[in-house]
Scaffold this motif. Sequence first.
Motif, PDB file in Angstrom:
ATOM      1  N   SER A   1      41.372  -5.532  29.740  1.00  0.00           N
ATOM      2  CA  SER A   1      40.998  -4.339  28.974  1.00  0.00           C
ATOM      3  C   SER A   1      42.017  -4.069  27.871  1.00  0.00           C
ATOM      4  N   GLU A   2      43.283  -4.287  28.161  1.00  0.00           N
ATOM      5  CA  GLU A   2      44.306  -4.100  27.132  1.00  0.00           C
ATOM      6  C   GLU A   2      44.125  -5.107  26.003  1.00  0.00           C
TER       7      GLU A   2
ATOM      8  N   ASN B   1      45.867  -8.252  31.889  1.00  0.00           N
ATOM      9  CA  ASN B   1      45.099  -7.039  31.635  1.00  0.00           C
ATOM     10  C   ASN B   1      44.059  -7.320  30.552  1.00  0.00           C
TER      11      ASN B   1
ATOM     12  N   ASN C   1      52.657  -8.641  26.782  1.00  0.00           N
ATOM     13  CA  ASN C   1      52.701  -7.823  28.002  1.00  0.00           C
ATOM     14  C   ASN C   1      51.349  -7.828  28.716  1.00  0.00           C
ATOM     15  N   ALA C   2      50.295  -7.782  27.922  1.00  0.00           N
ATOM     16  CA  ALA C   2      48.958  -7.849  28.523  1.00  0.00           C
ATOM     17  C   ALA C   2      48.728  -9.209  29.175  1.00  0.00           C
TER      18      ALA C   2
ATOM     19  N   LYS D   1      52.849  -6.341  22.537  1.00  0.00           N
ATOM     20  CA  LYS D   1      51.878  -5.707  23.416  1.00  0.00           C
ATOM     21  C   LYS D   1      50.923  -6.744  24.005  1.00  0.00           C
TER      22      LYS D   1
ATOM     23  N   ASN E   1      41.380  -3.831  23.784  1.00  0.00           N
ATOM     24  CA  ASN E   1      41.839  -2.706  22.964  1.00  0.00           C
ATOM     25  C   ASN E   1      42.684  -3.189  21.790  1.00  0.00           C
ATOM     26  N   LEU E   2      43.543  -4.156  22.045  1.00  0.00           N
ATOM     27  CA  LEU E   2      44.398  -4.685  20.970  1.00  0.00           C
ATOM     28  C   LEU E   2      43.559  -5.399  19.912  1.00  0.00           C
TER      29      LEU E   2
END
Length: 474
Positions: free
Chosen positions: A15-16, A13, A7-8, A4, A19-20
């Motif tokens: 914000s991602e 990204n 991918n961010a 993940k 979050n992670l």
Amino acid sequence: MENKLYNACLEGNKSELLNLLQEDALLLDRFITGRYPETPLHVASMLGHLEFVDEILTRKPELAKEVDSRNSSPLHLASAKGYLQIVKRLLQVDPDMCLVSDIDGRNPLHTAAMKGHFDVLKELVQARPWAARVLMDQSETILHACVRCNQLEALTLLVERVSDHEFLNCKNHDGNTILHLAIAAKQTKIINLLISSTTIDVNCVNEDGFTALDLLSRNQRDAIDKEIVESLRRMGATHGQDKPLSNSQLKAIRTKILSSTWDQPNAASKSKKRKDGKRSVKNKNGDWLERKRNTLMLVASLLAAMAFQAGINPPSGVWQDNGPSGFSSTESNGKNHTAGFSVLADNHQRVYTLFIAWNTTGFLASLSIILMLISGLPLRRRFFMWVLMVIMWVAITAMALTYLECLVALTPDHQNSLLITILGIAVLVWIGLMLILLLGHMIRVLFRLIKYLRKSVMRLMRLMNPIATRPALV
């Protein structure tokens, strides 16, 4: 979580990412403690996601020092792509990463110069100017890289900022200066820059004995060649051998200079490979000795434990009381036994004597191996390892004979014929195996002796007749 995060990184990204990190606060730390092909900072730096890079560096600045599978840092990738703002941010964290070389021997300054990213190169030179003086593979400087890639602007910056007379006239492994490379490629602008604005040595010769003027044709030269020759003449350039070159000679020399790029095999890289090969052979021998050492220690410890156990618990056990010896009280033959002593010693003295002899031999041989291995002596040579292996053979053979004596002591008389048959077969197999091992080692030693004698004879022949063995000169 790692997938993940990647991918961010690809999308930039931010914000991602946040979050992670809320789900797993140690997510970025794993890329520091573990070994990954590349870190998220590598990906973000290569793709130019400035905000993503800034967030990672704010939280984990240590990632700026991590290198990928090609030993490239995030600064390498950002410099190669020309992302100036990311380069500045990475330099704020650790400017010394300018000195780190990748698997090809290039630091971020080399990469930026070859790609022609002038602003990035200027920033890197300002941060660590001495990093520009680090040599690449084939003993080439960053100036050689600029000439090979025809980067005039980068070369001009480096000549102004970091070059002195010695660095400007550095030679690569073929003895070519940057002037040789520029003339071989007919890079007029770079040649004019070097001749008019630097202290380049126009009469420097390479390993073939050619100056820069030798690389230009004297016959049927075009206008560019004529202009370059006139400029060199004004600077006092001469021919290295004071004779003109033919067109075929000139073409061969130019091809040789232009084809000797740092990405192709060359004498320097071959020499490095030979050194690495010798080093790998040494490492291989060291690994072999270490494996043998560990194996001998393990087997010797097991044999010593077996011998010790057999010594304190002999076959048939020990007497539990005091009384007459023998199979029964009526067959004592006038002998008494004592509690705690071996039954086998009283009933079968010859077998017990052989049992003790072989068991003690195996025990002492095993202890000798253990003592030598833990003594701290430099047992790194194969000879000492062969000595230890011979002692191990003695220990194993002694334990095998101890086992045979135990069988003899524990087998009743009516089973003696079967026991003799089995022991006879076992002894023959064991002797055959030992002979095969001995023959194999003798053949190996014989081959080495023949090889050594052959080399000695050849060396003696060369000393006695040096002229006959000298290669002919063409």
